[in-house]
Write a protein that holds these residues in place. Sequence first.
Motif, PDB file in Angstrom:
ATOM      1  N   MET A  69       0.834  -1.199   0.000  1.00  8.81           N
ATOM      2  CA  MET A  69       0.000   0.000   0.000  1.00  8.81           C
ATOM      3  C   MET A  69       0.873   1.255   0.000  1.00  8.81           C
ATOM      4  SD  MET A  69      -3.012   1.058   2.644  1.00  8.81           S
ATOM      5  CE  MET A  69      -3.911  -0.416   2.271  1.00  8.81           C
ATOM      6  N   LEU A  70       0.464   2.232  -0.803  1.00  7.74           N
ATOM      7  CA  LEU A  70       1.167   3.503  -0.888  1.00  7.74           C
ATOM      8  C   LEU A  70       0.382   4.554  -0.129  1.00  7.74           C
ATOM      9  CD1 LEU A  70       1.902   3.504  -4.714  1.00  7.74           C
ATOM     10  CD2 LEU A  70       3.489   2.919  -2.906  1.00  7.74           C
ATOM     11  N   GLY A  71       1.093   5.507   0.464  1.00 11.02           N
ATOM     12  CA  GLY A  71       0.403   6.573   1.162  1.00 11.02           C
ATOM     13  C   GLY A  71       1.345   7.693   1.542  1.00 11.02           C
ATOM     14  N   LYS A  72       0.733   8.792   1.976  1.00  8.58           N
ATOM     15  CA  LYS A  72       1.485   9.967   2.412  1.00  8.58           C
ATOM     16  C   LYS A  72       1.315  10.093   3.918  1.00  8.58           C
ATOM     17  CE  LYS A  72       2.193  14.778   1.222  1.00  8.58           C
ATOM     18  NZ  LYS A  72       1.787  15.857   0.321  1.00  8.58           N
ATOM     19  N   VAL A  73       2.408  10.268   4.636  1.00  8.95           N
ATOM     20  CA  VAL A  73       2.387  10.369   6.090  1.00  8.95           C
ATOM     21  C   VAL A  73       1.768  11.709   6.478  1.00  8.95           C
ATOM     22  CG1 VAL A  73       3.789  10.428   8.175  1.00  8.95           C
ATOM     23  CG2 VAL A  73       4.417   8.892   6.309  1.00  8.95           C
ATOM     24  N   ILE A  74       0.717  11.660   7.316  1.00  4.26           N
ATOM     25  CA  ILE A  74       0.120  12.906   7.800  1.00  4.26           C
ATOM     26  C   ILE A  74       0.284  13.075   9.304  1.00  4.26           C
ATOM     27  CG2 ILE A  74      -1.531  13.130   5.921  1.00  4.26           C
ATOM     28  CD1 ILE A  74      -3.662  11.965   7.762  1.00  4.26           C
ATOM     29  N   LYS A  75       0.638  11.966   9.998  1.00  6.93           N
ATOM     30  CA  LYS A  75       0.869  12.061  11.438  1.00  6.93           C
ATOM     31  C   LYS A  75       1.805  10.926  11.846  1.00  6.93           C
ATOM     32  CE  LYS A  75      -1.475  12.093  15.894  1.00  6.93           C
ATOM     33  NZ  LYS A  75      -2.728  11.835  16.604  1.00  6.93           N
ATOM     34  N   VAL A  76       2.771  11.239  12.709  1.00  6.43           N
ATOM     35  CA  VAL A  76       3.721  10.240  13.196  1.00  6.43           C
ATOM     36  C   VAL A  76       3.641  10.202  14.711  1.00  6.43           C
ATOM     37  CG1 VAL A  76       6.132   9.536  13.280  1.00  6.43           C
ATOM     38  CG2 VAL A  76       5.254  10.668  11.254  1.00  6.43           C
ATOM     39  N   ASP A  77       3.476   9.008  15.261  1.00  4.54           N
ATOM     40  CA  ASP A  77       3.425   8.781  16.702  1.00  4.54           C
ATOM     41  C   ASP A  77       4.657   7.957  17.076  1.00  4.54           C
ATOM     42  OD1 ASP A  77       2.515   8.667  19.275  1.00  4.54           O
ATOM     43  OD2 ASP A  77       0.708   7.517  18.851  1.00  4.54           O
ATOM     44  N   ASP A  78       4.770   7.558  18.341  1.00  2.99           N
ATOM     45  CA  ASP A  78       5.910   6.743  18.763  1.00  2.99           C
ATOM     46  C   ASP A  78       5.935   5.394  18.054  1.00  2.99           C
ATOM     47  OD1 ASP A  78       6.903   8.664  20.450  1.00  2.99           O
ATOM     48  OD2 ASP A  78       5.844   7.888  22.215  1.00  2.99           O
ATOM     49  N   ASN A  79       4.792   4.728  18.002  1.00  2.26           N
ATOM     50  CA  ASN A  79       4.732   3.387  17.413  1.00  2.26           C
ATOM     51  C   ASN A  79       3.865   3.307  16.167  1.00  2.26           C
ATOM     52  OD1 ASN A  79       6.337   2.197  19.448  1.00  2.26           O
ATOM     53  ND2 ASN A  79       4.573   2.165  20.808  1.00  2.26           N
ATOM     54  N   TYR A  80       3.115   4.363  15.873  1.00  2.00           N
ATOM     55  CA  TYR A  80       2.158   4.323  14.765  1.00  2.00           C
ATOM     56  C   TYR A  80       2.378   5.484  13.810  1.00  2.00           C
ATOM     57  CZ  TYR A  80      -0.217   0.900  17.636  1.00  2.00           C
ATOM     58  OH  TYR A  80      -0.502  -0.209  18.377  1.00  2.00           O
ATOM     59  N   VAL A  81       1.878   5.300  12.612  1.00  2.00           N
ATOM     60  CA  VAL A  81       1.934   6.328  11.586  1.00  2.00           C
ATOM     61  C   VAL A  81       0.555   6.356  10.918  1.00  2.00           C
ATOM     62  CG1 VAL A  81       2.872   4.742   9.848  1.00  2.00           C
ATOM     63  CG2 VAL A  81       3.250   7.157   9.608  1.00  2.00           C
ATOM     64  N   VAL A  82       0.050   7.561  10.656  1.00  2.00           N
ATOM     65  CA  VAL A  82      -1.235   7.725   9.984  1.00  2.00           C
ATOM     66  C   VAL A  82      -0.942   8.135   8.543  1.00  2.00           C
ATOM     67  CG1 VAL A  82      -3.423   8.964   9.947  1.00  2.00           C
ATOM     68  CG2 VAL A  82      -2.359   8.386  12.138  1.00  2.00           C
ATOM     69  N   LEU A  83      -1.513   7.389   7.605  1.00  2.00           N
ATOM     70  CA  LEU A  83      -1.289   7.633   6.182  1.00  2.00           C
ATOM     71  C   LEU A  83      -2.565   8.106   5.516  1.00  2.00           C
ATOM     72  CD1 LEU A  83       0.693   4.453   5.072  1.00  2.00           C
ATOM     73  CD2 LEU A  83       1.612   6.637   5.791  1.00  2.00           C
ATOM     74  N   GLU A  84      -2.398   8.999   4.564  1.00  2.00           N
ATOM     75  CA  GLU A  84      -3.502   9.368   3.684  1.00  2.00           C
ATOM     76  C   GLU A  84      -3.309   8.543   2.417  1.00  2.00           C
ATOM     77  OE1 GLU A  84      -5.575  13.169   1.496  1.00  2.00           O
ATOM     78  OE2 GLU A  84      -3.651  13.435   2.482  1.00  2.00           O
ATOM     79  N   THR A  85      -4.244   7.641   2.166  1.00  2.00           N
ATOM     80  CA  THR A  85      -4.104   6.731   1.036  1.00  2.00           C
ATOM     81  C   THR A  85      -4.969   7.114  -0.150  1.00  2.00           C
ATOM     82  OG1 THR A  85      -5.770   5.279   1.976  1.00  2.00           O
ATOM     83  CG2 THR A  85      -3.479   4.800   2.507  1.00  2.00           C
ATOM     84  N   GLY A  86      -5.863   8.049   0.052  1.00  2.00           N
ATOM     85  CA  GLY A  86      -6.740   8.483  -1.032  1.00  2.00           C
ATOM     86  C   GLY A  86      -7.317   9.836  -0.701  1.00  2.00           C
ATOM     87  N   ASN A  87      -8.423  10.171  -1.314  1.00  3.78           N
ATOM     88  CA  ASN A  87      -9.069  11.462  -1.064  1.00  3.78           C
ATOM     89  C   ASN A  87      -9.697  11.468   0.321  1.00  3.78           C
ATOM     90  OD1 ASN A  87      -8.354  12.263  -3.609  1.00  3.78           O
ATOM     91  ND2 ASN A  87     -10.269  11.584  -4.541  1.00  3.78           N
ATOM     92  N   GLY A  88      -8.959  11.964   1.303  1.00  2.00           N
ATOM     93  CA  GLY A  88      -9.479  12.073   2.662  1.00  2.00           C
ATOM     94  C   GLY A  88      -9.525  10.764   3.425  1.00  2.00           C
ATOM     95  N   ILE A  89      -8.941   9.705   2.895  1.00  7.36           N
ATOM     96  CA  ILE A  89      -8.924   8.409   3.582  1.00  7.36           C
ATOM     97  C   ILE A  89      -7.663   8.326   4.423  1.00  7.36           C
ATOM     98  CG2 ILE A  89      -8.882   5.909   3.318  1.00  7.36           C
ATOM     99  CD1 ILE A  89     -10.307   6.315   0.631  1.00  7.36           C
TER     100      ILE A  89
END
Length: 115
Positions: A69-89
């Motif tokens: 899966m491809l995505g853009k990092v929008i938030k980085v935590d200690d153990n987790y990362v939140v990715l935007e994979t589509g339009n607002g997803i």
Amino acid sequence: MSFFVSSAYAQSGAGPQGSDPMVTLLLIGGMFLFMYLFIIRPQRKRQKEHSALVSALSKGDEVVLTSGMLGKVIKVDDNYVVLETGNGIELKFQKVAVHAVLPKGTLKSVDGLKD
């Protein structure tokens, strides 16, 4: 039992290489050296590189996960990362699932293939 091991070897205690324990120690030592050089050392190097990659993640990086899966990092935590994979997803993943950081603009070029 004599058809598995010949009687002369079983009674004398000597193997086909003779009774020299130094040869046996050299073979075992060579095996451990081989395993270290070709298995253990490269694996440790890959682990260090992956740890450096994961610790250097920042907002705005474009990444590919181990699942593909491809995505853009929008938030980085200690153990987790939140990715935007589509339009607002937005999807949350463990950092260790990040396989590689892609060059900037890769996601736009991949999105262009869908049109």
